[in-house]
Design a protein around this motif. Sequence first.
Motif, PDB file in Angstrom:
ATOM      1  N   ALA A  28       0.848  -1.202   0.064  1.00 46.02           N
ATOM      2  CA  ALA A  28      -0.197   0.189   0.031  1.00 46.02           C
ATOM      3  C   ALA A  28       1.035   1.140   0.074  1.00 46.02           C
ATOM      4  O   ALA A  28       1.971   1.029   0.544  1.00 46.02           O
ATOM      5  CB  ALA A  28      -0.919  -0.010   1.226  1.00 46.02           C
ATOM      6  N   PRO A  29       0.519   2.375  -0.364  1.00 45.18           N
ATOM      7  CA  PRO A  29       1.325   3.567  -0.382  1.00 45.18           C
ATOM      8  C   PRO A  29       1.496   4.034   0.993  1.00 45.18           C
ATOM      9  O   PRO A  29       0.433   3.584   1.790  1.00 45.18           O
ATOM     10  CB  PRO A  29       0.514   4.604  -1.081  1.00 45.18           C
ATOM     11  CG  PRO A  29      -1.162   4.024  -1.283  1.00 45.18           C
ATOM     12  CD  PRO A  29      -0.928   2.507  -1.089  1.00 45.18           C
ATOM     13  N   ALA A  30       2.581   4.763   1.315  1.00 45.48           N
ATOM     14  CA  ALA A  30       2.893   5.330   2.630  1.00 45.48           C
ATOM     15  C   ALA A  30       1.898   6.215   3.155  1.00 45.48           C
ATOM     16  O   ALA A  30       1.460   6.042   4.414  1.00 45.48           O
ATOM     17  CB  ALA A  30       4.304   5.648   2.787  1.00 45.48           C
ATOM     18  N   GLY A  31       1.277   7.020   2.180  1.00 42.74           N
ATOM     19  CA  GLY A  31       0.580   7.956   2.646  1.00 42.74           C
ATOM     20  C   GLY A  31       1.024   9.004   3.615  1.00 42.74           C
ATOM     21  O   GLY A  31       2.186   9.201   3.401  1.00 42.74           O
ATOM     22  N   LEU A  61      12.664   1.951  16.964  1.00 42.38           N
ATOM     23  CA  LEU A  61      11.957   2.641  16.078  1.00 42.38           C
ATOM     24  C   LEU A  61      10.613   3.233  16.414  1.00 42.38           C
ATOM     25  O   LEU A  61       9.937   3.000  17.554  1.00 42.38           O
ATOM     26  CB  LEU A  61      11.376   1.331  15.154  1.00 42.38           C
ATOM     27  CG  LEU A  61      12.275   0.425  14.721  1.00 42.38           C
ATOM     28  CD1 LEU A  61      11.648  -1.016  14.116  1.00 42.38           C
ATOM     29  CD2 LEU A  61      13.181   1.106  13.295  1.00 42.38           C
ATOM     30  N   ALA A  62      10.455   4.394  15.659  1.00 42.63           N
ATOM     31  CA  ALA A  62       9.171   4.996  15.821  1.00 42.63           C
ATOM     32  C   ALA A  62       8.586   5.222  14.600  1.00 42.63           C
ATOM     33  O   ALA A  62       8.960   5.300  13.733  1.00 42.63           O
ATOM     34  CB  ALA A  62       9.653   6.355  16.613  1.00 42.63           C
ATOM     35  N   TRP A  63       7.051   5.461  15.033  1.00 48.95           N
ATOM     36  CA  TRP A  63       6.369   5.647  13.667  1.00 48.95           C
ATOM     37  C   TRP A  63       5.250   6.811  14.003  1.00 48.95           C
ATOM     38  O   TRP A  63       4.600   6.739  15.059  1.00 48.95           O
ATOM     39  CB  TRP A  63       5.683   4.565  13.051  1.00 48.95           C
ATOM     40  CG  TRP A  63       5.061   3.624  13.969  1.00 48.95           C
ATOM     41  CD1 TRP A  63       3.582   3.520  14.199  1.00 48.95           C
ATOM     42  CD2 TRP A  63       5.544   2.271  14.654  1.00 48.95           C
ATOM     43  NE1 TRP A  63       3.381   2.579  14.948  1.00 48.95           N
ATOM     44  CE2 TRP A  63       4.623   1.739  15.413  1.00 48.95           C
ATOM     45  CE3 TRP A  63       6.759   2.051  14.742  1.00 48.95           C
ATOM     46  CZ2 TRP A  63       4.887   0.649  16.188  1.00 48.95           C
ATOM     47  CZ3 TRP A  63       7.182   0.877  15.587  1.00 48.95           C
ATOM     48  CH2 TRP A  63       6.197   0.196  16.225  1.00 48.95           C
ATOM     49  N   SER A  64       4.787   7.327  13.042  1.00 47.42           N
ATOM     50  CA  SER A  64       3.392   8.487  13.184  1.00 47.42           C
ATOM     51  C   SER A  64       2.848   8.425  11.831  1.00 47.42           C
ATOM     52  O   SER A  64       3.323   7.885  10.895  1.00 47.42           O
ATOM     53  CB  SER A  64       4.142   9.729  13.372  1.00 47.42           C
ATOM     54  OG  SER A  64       5.029  10.214  12.481  1.00 47.42           O
ATOM     55  N   GLY A  65       1.607   9.134  11.801  1.00 47.36           N
ATOM     56  CA  GLY A  65       0.928   9.139  10.835  1.00 47.36           C
ATOM     57  C   GLY A  65      -0.112   8.226  10.404  1.00 47.36           C
ATOM     58  O   GLY A  65      -0.234   7.975   9.110  1.00 47.36           O
ATOM     59  N   ALA A  66      -0.374   7.514  11.342  1.00 45.97           N
ATOM     60  CA  ALA A  66      -1.119   6.280  10.861  1.00 45.97           C
ATOM     61  C   ALA A  66      -2.585   6.646  10.423  1.00 45.97           C
ATOM     62  O   ALA A  66      -3.143   7.556  10.680  1.00 45.97           O
ATOM     63  CB  ALA A  66      -1.580   5.385  12.064  1.00 45.97           C
ATOM     64  N   PRO A  67      -3.001   5.774   9.250  1.00 42.42           N
ATOM     65  CA  PRO A  67      -4.222   6.194   8.654  1.00 42.42           C
ATOM     66  C   PRO A  67      -5.323   6.089   9.700  1.00 42.42           C
ATOM     67  O   PRO A  67      -5.121   5.167  10.425  1.00 42.42           O
ATOM     68  CB  PRO A  67      -4.283   5.341   7.577  1.00 42.42           C
ATOM     69  CG  PRO A  67      -3.213   4.272   7.692  1.00 42.42           C
ATOM     70  CD  PRO A  67      -2.119   4.969   8.506  1.00 42.42           C
ATOM     71  N   ALA A 163      -1.682   1.101   4.831  1.00 46.04           N
ATOM     72  CA  ALA A 163      -0.414   2.117   4.535  1.00 46.04           C
ATOM     73  C   ALA A 163       0.821   1.240   5.031  1.00 46.04           C
ATOM     74  O   ALA A 163       0.799   0.353   5.554  1.00 46.04           O
ATOM     75  CB  ALA A 163      -0.278   3.469   5.248  1.00 46.04           C
ATOM     76  N   GLU A 164       1.802   1.820   4.339  1.00 48.36           N
ATOM     77  CA  GLU A 164       3.279   0.860   4.426  1.00 48.36           C
ATOM     78  C   GLU A 164       4.375   2.025   4.274  1.00 48.36           C
ATOM     79  O   GLU A 164       4.424   2.658   3.431  1.00 48.36           O
ATOM     80  CB  GLU A 164       3.589  -0.144   3.353  1.00 48.36           C
ATOM     81  CG  GLU A 164       4.803  -0.746   3.508  1.00 48.36           C
ATOM     82  CD  GLU A 164       5.335  -1.849   2.498  1.00 48.36           C
ATOM     83  OE1 GLU A 164       6.388  -2.160   2.327  1.00 48.36           O
ATOM     84  OE2 GLU A 164       4.225  -2.625   1.967  1.00 48.36           O
ATOM     85  N   ALA A 165       5.271   2.067   5.390  1.00 52.29           N
ATOM     86  CA  ALA A 165       6.262   2.821   5.409  1.00 52.29           C
ATOM     87  C   ALA A 165       7.474   2.083   5.666  1.00 52.29           C
ATOM     88  O   ALA A 165       7.631   0.863   6.041  1.00 52.29           O
ATOM     89  CB  ALA A 165       6.068   3.709   6.737  1.00 52.29           C
ATOM     90  N   ARG A 166       8.687   2.389   4.959  1.00 49.30           N
ATOM     91  CA  ARG A 166      10.019   2.066   4.885  1.00 49.30           C
ATOM     92  C   ARG A 166      11.094   2.682   5.343  1.00 49.30           C
ATOM     93  O   ARG A 166      10.939   4.026   5.434  1.00 49.30           O
ATOM     94  CB  ARG A 166      10.127   1.659   3.624  1.00 49.30           C
ATOM     95  CG  ARG A 166       9.199   0.420   3.164  1.00 49.30           C
ATOM     96  CD  ARG A 166       9.568   0.013   1.793  1.00 49.30           C
ATOM     97  NE  ARG A 166       8.435  -1.131   1.179  1.00 49.30           N
ATOM     98  CZ  ARG A 166       8.749  -1.978   0.204  1.00 49.30           C
ATOM     99  NH1 ARG A 166      10.116  -2.114  -0.326  1.00 49.30           N
ATOM    100  NH2 ARG A 166       7.995  -2.899  -0.148  1.00 49.30           N
TER     101      ARG A 166
END
Length: 174
Positions: A28-31, A61-67, A163-166
Amino acid sequence: MRVASLVVVAVLGVGCNGEPQSEEAPMAPAGSLKLESSAFREGGLLPARHTCDGEDLSPPLAWSGAPSGTVSYALVVDDPDAPAGTWDHWVVWNLQGTSLAEGAHSGVAGSNSWGSPGWRGPCPPSGTHRYVFRLLALDATLELPPGARKEALLTAAKGHVLAEARLTGRYART
């Protein structure tokens, strides 16, 4: 002879220029989903402490902006430059929250390419390899048994990836 050469190139996973093929296509796109680490930057070198040459701890690791609609996350870390084909270093799913601390054991651990659960850090036999961290934002939790392999995770995730982030790091043994 030419057909045999093409078969060898396809089996080894290299392109015409001798470079390894790129990693798997995104599901999926990262968005707005972003993945980062305080241990290394995109395309940067992984510190030895996160590898077989150090303490072999998973990096923070840290992530943000989840749909909207995100229920859980899955994480896959692999080496698309491994000589025998893509090598899985970490497979985990049903992650909650927005971060993993260094050396964290969260979610449900799948089997890496060594056949063991949890993180096994970079340990390339030669040269500089890429390590691709793929974070999937999912609209469900996954019903997989502990120890499942990456292929089972990706199959179970189909239709649930919002969404997918890399994040890609590099490492070479000295």
